[in-house]
Design a protein around this motif. Sequence first.
Motif: not given
Length: 311
Positions: A62-64, A274, A277
């Motif tokens: 989820q933070q990429g 976004f 995710y």
Amino acid sequence: MKLETNKSTTTARFSSNLSVWRRSLNVRTALLYLLPSIVLFTVFIFYPMFKTIYLSFFLTDQQGNPALFVGLENYAYLLESESFKKSIKATFLFVLYTVPTGVILALALALLANEKLRGIGFFRTIFSSTMGISVAASSVVWLFLFHPSIGMFNRVLSLFQMEQVQWLLDPSWALISISITTIWMNTGFSFLILLGGLQNIDEHLYESAKIDGASYWYQLRRITIPMLSPTLFFIITISLINAFQTFGQVDILTKGGPSESTNVIVYSIYREAFINYQFGTASAQAVFLFLCILIVTILQFKFGERKVHYQ
């Protein structure tokens, strides 16, 4: 004799070394001047581009951050996704609706504003005023215009006893509504550039044509359009690229709906990254969009530039 030959050889070598040194100095000086631009391009263009390509081969958290290497599976998923196919269709229809209509409208307004009439400066200001309004502000204004009950468009239709239209809620009308908004927002910039191009055309060409008895439409076809072709080529290219990158008005007016009829690729990238995710598939979509814009631009330069008349 031998001494003179040695002197000539030494002089030639010195001149050659001096020339190489000067070229090296010029290269270093040029790179020094280009360094700020190179740094900015690297930070804001090249690094994000290569990072996007890199992430398109991974599943991310989820933070990429890349979590699992999947190779081309993200691209295979896109090719099988019905949602992404709808995004491709919506994007190309949007480009088809906005670019030709926007360029023709801007050209017509520029031709009108180029006439030497009293008070024409006021109309030039009005025609170009849309370029000074932000996408967010414009979209909010059009949101009220398209409102099904209090919107101006449906009120006008009711005056003529016509059936009201669900502009942003009907899948068959939503993309057209977004296109109308985009055409209105982009007309100011295109108009201003085309008007500048018209004012740079030599007046003697028109004077000679009038002496020969050429009509207005003949002058338009044989003088104005050929002389304006470099400007038209620029406007068409920029309009194509901007149409593929449309986001703000879609986000404010429809959020990709209804039934994904306005879910253009850029909005699909935003939603995938976004909201869901899924940065890997979003990156794959971004790479696909980049390739589409690249191919369209290359085709535009390959086939469109042939008809450009440079003075």
